[in-house]
Design a protein around this motif. Sequence first.
Motif, PDB file in Angstrom:
ATOM      1  N   LYS A 179      44.283  49.257   6.487  1.00  0.00           N
ATOM      2  CA  LYS A 179      44.396  49.992   5.219  1.00  0.00           C
ATOM      3  C   LYS A 179      45.343  51.185   5.408  1.00  0.00           C
ATOM      4  CE  LYS A 179      42.703  51.777   1.172  1.00  0.00           C
ATOM      5  NZ  LYS A 179      43.832  52.586   0.731  1.00  0.00           N
ATOM      6  N   ARG A 180      45.204  51.862   6.526  1.00  0.00           N
ATOM      7  CA  ARG A 180      46.078  52.999   6.808  1.00  0.00           C
ATOM      8  C   ARG A 180      47.538  52.553   6.892  1.00  0.00           C
ATOM      9  NH1 ARG A 180      44.986  57.613  11.374  1.00  0.00           N
ATOM     10  NH2 ARG A 180      46.674  58.955  10.734  1.00  0.00           N
ATOM     11  N   GLY A 181      47.785  51.390   7.489  1.00  0.00           N
ATOM     12  CA  GLY A 181      49.136  50.844   7.568  1.00  0.00           C
ATOM     13  C   GLY A 181      49.680  50.491   6.196  1.00  0.00           C
ATOM     14  N   LEU A 182      48.832  49.903   5.360  1.00  0.00           N
ATOM     15  CA  LEU A 182      49.250  49.574   3.992  1.00  0.00           C
ATOM     16  C   LEU A 182      49.584  50.847   3.220  1.00  0.00           C
ATOM     17  CD1 LEU A 182      46.648  46.778   3.206  1.00  0.00           C
ATOM     18  CD2 LEU A 182      49.130  46.466   3.485  1.00  0.00           C
ATOM     19  N   ASP A 183      48.757  51.869   3.386  1.00  0.00           N
ATOM     20  CA  ASP A 183      49.022  53.153   2.727  1.00  0.00           C
ATOM     21  C   ASP A 183      50.333  53.761   3.222  1.00  0.00           C
ATOM     22  OD1 ASP A 183      46.640  52.898   1.333  1.00  0.00           O
ATOM     23  OD2 ASP A 183      45.525  54.278   2.631  1.00  0.00           O
ATOM     24  N   PHE A 184      50.585  53.663   4.519  1.00  0.00           N
ATOM     25  CA  PHE A 184      51.828  54.164   5.099  1.00  0.00           C
ATOM     26  C   PHE A 184      53.033  53.461   4.473  1.00  0.00           C
ATOM     27  CE2 PHE A 184      55.100  53.329   8.404  1.00  0.00           C
ATOM     28  CZ  PHE A 184      55.617  54.611   8.507  1.00  0.00           C
TER      29      PHE A 184
ATOM     30  N   PRO B 238      59.372  46.964   9.798  1.00  0.00           N
ATOM     31  CA  PRO B 238      59.488  45.540   9.474  1.00  0.00           C
ATOM     32  C   PRO B 238      58.307  44.709   9.995  1.00  0.00           C
ATOM     33  CG  PRO B 238      61.605  46.373  10.188  1.00  0.00           C
ATOM     34  CD  PRO B 238      60.596  47.458  10.448  1.00  0.00           C
ATOM     35  N   ALA B 239      57.763  45.070  11.150  1.00  0.00           N
ATOM     36  CA  ALA B 239      56.600  44.349  11.676  1.00  0.00           C
ATOM     37  C   ALA B 239      55.383  44.564  10.784  1.00  0.00           C
ATOM     38  CB  ALA B 239      56.298  44.798  13.105  1.00  0.00           C
ATOM     39  N   LEU B 240      55.180  45.792  10.342  1.00  0.00           N
ATOM     40  CA  LEU B 240      54.063  46.068   9.436  1.00  0.00           C
ATOM     41  C   LEU B 240      54.248  45.334   8.116  1.00  0.00           C
ATOM     42  CD1 LEU B 240      53.603  49.903  10.057  1.00  0.00           C
ATOM     43  CD2 LEU B 240      52.021  48.069  10.732  1.00  0.00           C
ATOM     44  N   ARG B 241      55.454  45.314   7.607  1.00  0.00           N
ATOM     45  CA  ARG B 241      55.728  44.589   6.359  1.00  0.00           C
ATOM     46  C   ARG B 241      55.472  43.097   6.520  1.00  0.00           C
ATOM     47  NH1 ARG B 241      60.925  48.145   4.859  1.00  0.00           N
ATOM     48  NH2 ARG B 241      59.881  49.635   3.500  1.00  0.00           N
TER      49      ARG B 241
ATOM     50  N   THR C 215      53.401  52.269   1.586  1.00  0.00           N
ATOM     51  CA  THR C 215      53.673  52.701   0.209  1.00  0.00           C
ATOM     52  C   THR C 215      54.530  53.959   0.182  1.00  0.00           C
ATOM     53  OG1 THR C 215      51.673  54.059  -0.027  1.00  0.00           O
ATOM     54  CG2 THR C 215      51.501  51.713  -0.652  1.00  0.00           C
ATOM     55  N   GLN C 216      54.566  54.680   1.291  1.00  0.00           N
ATOM     56  CA  GLN C 216      55.347  55.918   1.385  1.00  0.00           C
ATOM     57  C   GLN C 216      56.757  55.688   1.941  1.00  0.00           C
ATOM     58  OE1 GLN C 216      53.047  58.743   3.680  1.00  0.00           O
ATOM     59  NE2 GLN C 216      51.160  57.989   2.775  1.00  0.00           N
TER      60      GLN C 216
END
Length: 104
Positions: A92-97, A12-15, A99-100
């Motif tokens: 970018k790595r967090g955004l890619d994560f 949720p924090a990343l989102r 998506t999974q």
Amino acid sequence: MTLIRERDLIIPALRAAANKSDQEITTGDLIGLLEVEFEPSGRDADILDGRNDTHFSQKVRNLISHRDSSTSMFSKGYAVYNKERESISITKRGLDFLTQVPDE
């Protein structure tokens, strides 16, 4: 009543950061958003002794204070912390994560 765990707050924090136009969110804004999302109750809603914040808000702050832990979103390269702005930015790595990760 189940306590909210620090690890429950990572996605949720990343989102929350990803949903900001600049993909950065301050700690204060993050606490507010996650309080609305999680609606802490019981012990999580209790004020800490000698403090003005709750157990829940301390868990959100711990995401940052535990950033050197091998399991943190920072160590995994999903986010970076900006001390001057007291904020986290998704990478970018967090955004890619994200998506999974299935939407909840």
